[in-house]
Design a protein around this motif. Sequence first.
Motif: not given
Length: 223
Positions: A21-26, A32-36, A67-68
Amino acid sequence: MKKLNNEEGKVLDTIDKFVFSKLNDDRTGHDYAHTQRVVKLARRLVLETTDTDVDLFVVLASAELHDVIDEKIVDNQAAAETEVKQFLQDQKVSAKRIAAIFDIITHMSFSKNLEHHYQLTIEGQLVQDSDRLDAIGAIGIGRVFYYGGAHGHVMYDPKIAPRDKMTHAQYRQNETVINHFYEKLLKLAGLMNTAAAKRIAKHRTTVLEDFLEEFKAEWNQNK
Protein backbone atom coordinates in the motif's frame (compact mmCIF):
# COMPACT_ATOMS: atom_id res chain seq x y z
CA MET A 1 18.13 -20.91 12.35
CA LYS A 2 14.73 -20.49 13.96
CA LYS A 3 11.88 -21.12 11.51
CA LEU A 4 8.75 -19.03 11.32
CA ASN A 5 5.68 -20.23 13.16
CA ASN A 6 2.17 -19.80 11.78
CA GLU A 7 1.53 -16.57 13.65
CA GLU A 8 4.79 -15.01 12.46
CA GLY A 9 3.91 -15.99 8.91
CA LYS A 10 0.53 -14.29 9.21
CA VAL A 11 2.13 -11.12 10.58
CA LEU A 12 4.60 -11.06 7.70
CA ASP A 13 1.71 -11.38 5.25
CA THR A 14 0.09 -8.37 6.90
CA ILE A 15 3.36 -6.44 6.75
CA ASP A 16 3.64 -7.31 3.07
CA LYS A 17 0.18 -5.86 2.38
CA PHE A 18 1.11 -2.72 4.33
CA VAL A 19 4.30 -2.28 2.29
CA PHE A 20 2.39 -2.81 -0.96
CA SER A 21 0.00 0.00 0.00
CA LYS A 22 2.93 2.33 0.63
CA LEU A 23 5.29 1.54 -2.24
CA ASN A 24 3.34 0.10 -5.14
CA ASP A 25 3.02 3.49 -6.83
CA ASP A 26 6.68 4.46 -6.39
CA ARG A 27 8.45 5.44 -9.61
CA THR A 28 12.00 5.92 -8.34
CA GLY A 29 13.16 2.30 -8.26
CA HIS A 30 12.18 1.79 -4.61
CA ASP A 31 8.83 0.23 -5.40
CA TYR A 32 7.13 -2.91 -4.11
CA ALA A 33 8.89 -5.04 -6.73
CA HIS A 34 12.26 -3.88 -5.35
CA THR A 35 11.11 -4.79 -1.85
CA GLN A 36 10.11 -8.27 -2.93
CA ARG A 37 13.48 -8.86 -4.59
CA VAL A 38 15.20 -7.79 -1.36
CA VAL A 39 13.01 -10.17 0.65
CA LYS A 40 13.86 -13.06 -1.69
CA LEU A 41 17.56 -12.21 -1.56
CA ALA A 42 17.39 -12.09 2.24
CA ARG A 43 15.84 -15.57 2.34
CA ARG A 44 18.57 -16.77 0.01
CA LEU A 45 21.36 -15.30 2.14
CA VAL A 46 19.85 -16.65 5.37
CA LEU A 47 20.00 -20.17 3.94
CA GLU A 48 23.73 -19.77 3.33
CA THR A 49 24.70 -18.14 6.63
CA THR A 50 26.58 -20.18 9.20
CA ASP A 51 24.99 -18.27 12.08
CA THR A 52 22.33 -20.54 13.58
CA ASP A 53 20.83 -17.86 15.85
CA VAL A 54 19.45 -15.64 13.10
CA ASP A 55 15.94 -14.36 13.82
CA LEU A 56 14.26 -15.01 10.48
CA PHE A 57 11.21 -12.91 11.36
CA VAL A 58 13.37 -9.84 12.06
CA VAL A 59 15.28 -10.36 8.80
CA LEU A 60 12.15 -10.65 6.65
CA ALA A 61 10.21 -7.90 8.42
CA SER A 62 13.16 -5.54 8.05
CA ALA A 63 13.59 -6.47 4.39
CA GLU A 64 9.91 -5.69 3.85
CA LEU A 65 9.94 -2.37 5.72
CA HIS A 66 13.37 -0.95 4.86
CA ASP A 67 12.14 1.64 2.35
CA VAL A 68 8.83 2.59 3.96
CA ILE A 69 10.60 5.12 6.21
CA ASP A 70 13.39 6.06 3.80
CA GLU A 71 14.08 9.78 3.41
CA LYS A 72 14.13 9.31 -0.38
CA ILE A 73 10.55 8.07 -0.30
CA VAL A 74 8.70 9.92 2.47
CA ASP A 75 8.31 13.64 3.12
CA ASN A 76 8.20 13.25 6.90
CA GLN A 77 10.52 10.52 8.11
CA ALA A 78 9.63 10.92 11.79
CA ALA A 79 5.92 10.55 11.05
CA ALA A 80 6.61 7.48 8.89
CA GLU A 81 8.63 5.86 11.68
CA THR A 82 5.85 6.52 14.18
CA GLU A 83 3.29 4.98 11.84
CA VAL A 84 5.38 1.85 11.28
CA LYS A 85 6.04 1.39 15.00
CA GLN A 86 2.34 1.67 15.77
CA PHE A 87 1.54 -0.73 12.94
CA LEU A 88 3.95 -3.33 14.31
CA GLN A 89 2.57 -2.88 17.83
CA ASP A 90 -0.93 -3.44 16.45
CA GLN A 91 0.33 -6.74 14.99
CA LYS A 92 1.52 -7.73 18.47
CA VAL A 93 5.19 -7.72 17.46
CA SER A 94 7.29 -7.66 20.64
CA ALA A 95 9.05 -4.47 21.73
CA LYS A 96 12.39 -6.31 21.44
CA ARG A 97 11.76 -7.23 17.83
CA ILE A 98 10.47 -3.77 16.93
CA ALA A 99 13.66 -2.29 18.37
CA ALA A 100 15.73 -4.79 16.36
CA ILE A 101 13.85 -3.97 13.16
CA PHE A 102 14.27 -0.23 13.64
CA ASP A 103 17.96 -0.57 14.47
CA ILE A 104 18.32 -2.19 11.04
CA ILE A 105 16.13 0.00 8.85
CA THR A 106 17.40 3.28 10.32
CA HIS A 107 21.10 2.40 10.06
CA MET A 108 21.54 0.16 6.99
CA SER A 109 21.58 2.66 4.13
CA PHE A 110 24.73 3.61 2.24
CA SER A 111 24.20 7.30 2.99
CA LYS A 112 23.83 6.72 6.75
CA ASN A 113 27.24 5.03 6.78
CA LEU A 114 29.20 7.68 4.89
CA GLU A 115 30.31 9.58 7.98
CA HIS A 116 29.94 6.84 10.58
CA HIS A 117 30.02 3.07 10.11
CA TYR A 118 27.20 1.37 11.99
CA GLN A 119 27.89 -2.16 13.20
CA LEU A 120 24.72 -4.05 12.39
CA THR A 121 23.49 -7.30 13.90
CA ILE A 122 23.73 -10.42 11.77
CA GLU A 123 20.08 -9.84 10.84
CA GLY A 124 20.95 -6.30 9.78
CA GLN A 125 23.94 -7.44 7.77
CA LEU A 126 21.77 -9.90 5.84
CA VAL A 127 19.17 -7.24 5.01
CA GLN A 128 21.81 -4.65 4.14
CA ASP A 129 23.53 -7.09 1.79
CA SER A 130 20.23 -7.96 0.15
CA ASP A 131 19.32 -4.33 -0.46
CA ARG A 132 22.77 -3.55 -1.83
CA LEU A 133 22.72 -6.53 -4.16
CA ASP A 134 19.56 -5.18 -5.76
CA ALA A 135 21.42 -1.91 -6.45
CA ILE A 136 23.95 -3.62 -8.72
CA GLY A 137 23.88 -5.87 -11.77
CA ALA A 138 21.42 -5.47 -14.64
CA ILE A 139 18.51 -4.48 -12.42
CA GLY A 140 20.75 -2.04 -10.58
CA ILE A 141 21.57 -0.32 -13.88
CA GLY A 142 17.87 0.01 -14.64
CA ARG A 143 17.12 1.33 -11.16
CA VAL A 144 19.84 3.98 -11.15
CA PHE A 145 18.61 5.46 -14.44
CA TYR A 146 15.02 5.20 -13.25
CA TYR A 147 15.88 7.12 -10.06
CA GLY A 148 17.99 9.67 -11.91
CA GLY A 149 15.24 10.33 -14.42
CA ALA A 150 12.66 10.74 -11.66
CA HIS A 151 14.84 13.38 -10.01
CA GLY A 152 15.98 15.18 -13.14
CA HIS A 153 19.62 14.16 -12.93
CA VAL A 154 21.86 14.61 -15.97
CA MET A 155 22.71 11.24 -17.53
CA TYR A 156 26.42 11.98 -18.01
CA ASP A 157 28.77 14.93 -18.11
CA PRO A 158 32.45 14.00 -18.56
CA LYS A 159 33.45 17.41 -17.18
CA ILE A 160 32.01 16.49 -13.76
CA ALA A 161 34.35 14.14 -11.93
CA PRO A 162 32.98 11.53 -9.51
CA ARG A 163 33.41 12.44 -5.86
CA ASP A 164 35.46 10.21 -3.59
CA LYS A 165 34.50 11.21 -0.07
CA MET A 166 31.15 12.78 0.74
CA THR A 167 29.04 13.79 3.69
CA HIS A 168 25.44 12.64 3.84
CA ALA A 169 24.28 16.06 2.62
CA GLN A 170 26.76 16.07 -0.28
CA TYR A 171 25.72 12.56 -1.31
CA ARG A 172 22.12 13.72 -1.68
CA GLN A 173 23.29 16.44 -4.11
CA ASN A 174 23.89 13.99 -6.94
CA GLU A 175 24.79 15.53 -10.29
CA THR A 176 24.98 12.76 -12.90
CA VAL A 177 23.66 9.22 -13.17
CA ILE A 178 26.95 7.78 -14.41
CA ASN A 179 28.89 9.30 -11.51
CA HIS A 180 26.63 7.40 -9.12
CA PHE A 181 28.20 4.18 -10.40
CA TYR A 182 31.60 5.38 -9.18
CA GLU A 183 30.41 7.13 -6.04
CA LYS A 184 28.38 4.18 -4.76
CA LEU A 185 27.53 1.19 -6.93
CA LEU A 186 31.06 0.01 -7.77
CA LYS A 187 31.97 0.24 -4.07
CA LEU A 188 29.20 -2.04 -2.83
CA ALA A 189 30.92 -5.37 -3.56
CA GLY A 190 33.69 -4.41 -1.15
CA LEU A 191 31.17 -3.48 1.52
CA MET A 192 29.20 -6.74 1.60
CA ASN A 193 29.04 -8.47 4.97
CA THR A 194 28.40 -12.12 4.12
CA ALA A 195 30.31 -14.59 1.99
CA ALA A 196 27.26 -15.38 -0.14
CA ALA A 197 26.61 -11.71 -0.86
CA LYS A 198 30.25 -11.13 -1.76
CA ARG A 199 30.05 -13.96 -4.30
CA ILE A 200 26.89 -12.63 -5.91
CA ALA A 201 28.19 -9.06 -5.85
CA LYS A 202 31.35 -10.02 -7.71
CA HIS A 203 29.35 -11.12 -10.75
CA ARG A 204 26.92 -8.20 -10.60
CA THR A 205 29.78 -5.71 -10.36
CA THR A 206 31.29 -7.16 -13.53
CA VAL A 207 27.96 -6.39 -15.22
CA LEU A 208 28.30 -2.77 -14.10
CA GLU A 209 31.88 -2.52 -15.32
CA ASP A 210 31.04 -3.99 -18.71
CA PHE A 211 28.12 -1.57 -19.07
CA LEU A 212 30.26 1.47 -18.20
CA GLU A 213 32.91 0.42 -20.72
CA GLU A 214 30.28 0.09 -23.45
CA PHE A 215 28.50 3.31 -22.42
CA LYS A 216 31.64 5.43 -22.61
CA ALA A 217 32.74 3.82 -25.87
CA GLU A 218 29.41 4.75 -27.44
CA TRP A 219 29.42 8.20 -25.82
CA ASN A 220 32.83 8.90 -27.35
CA GLN A 221 31.75 7.37 -30.68
CA ASN A 222 34.39 4.67 -30.46
CA LYS A 223 31.85 2.01 -31.33
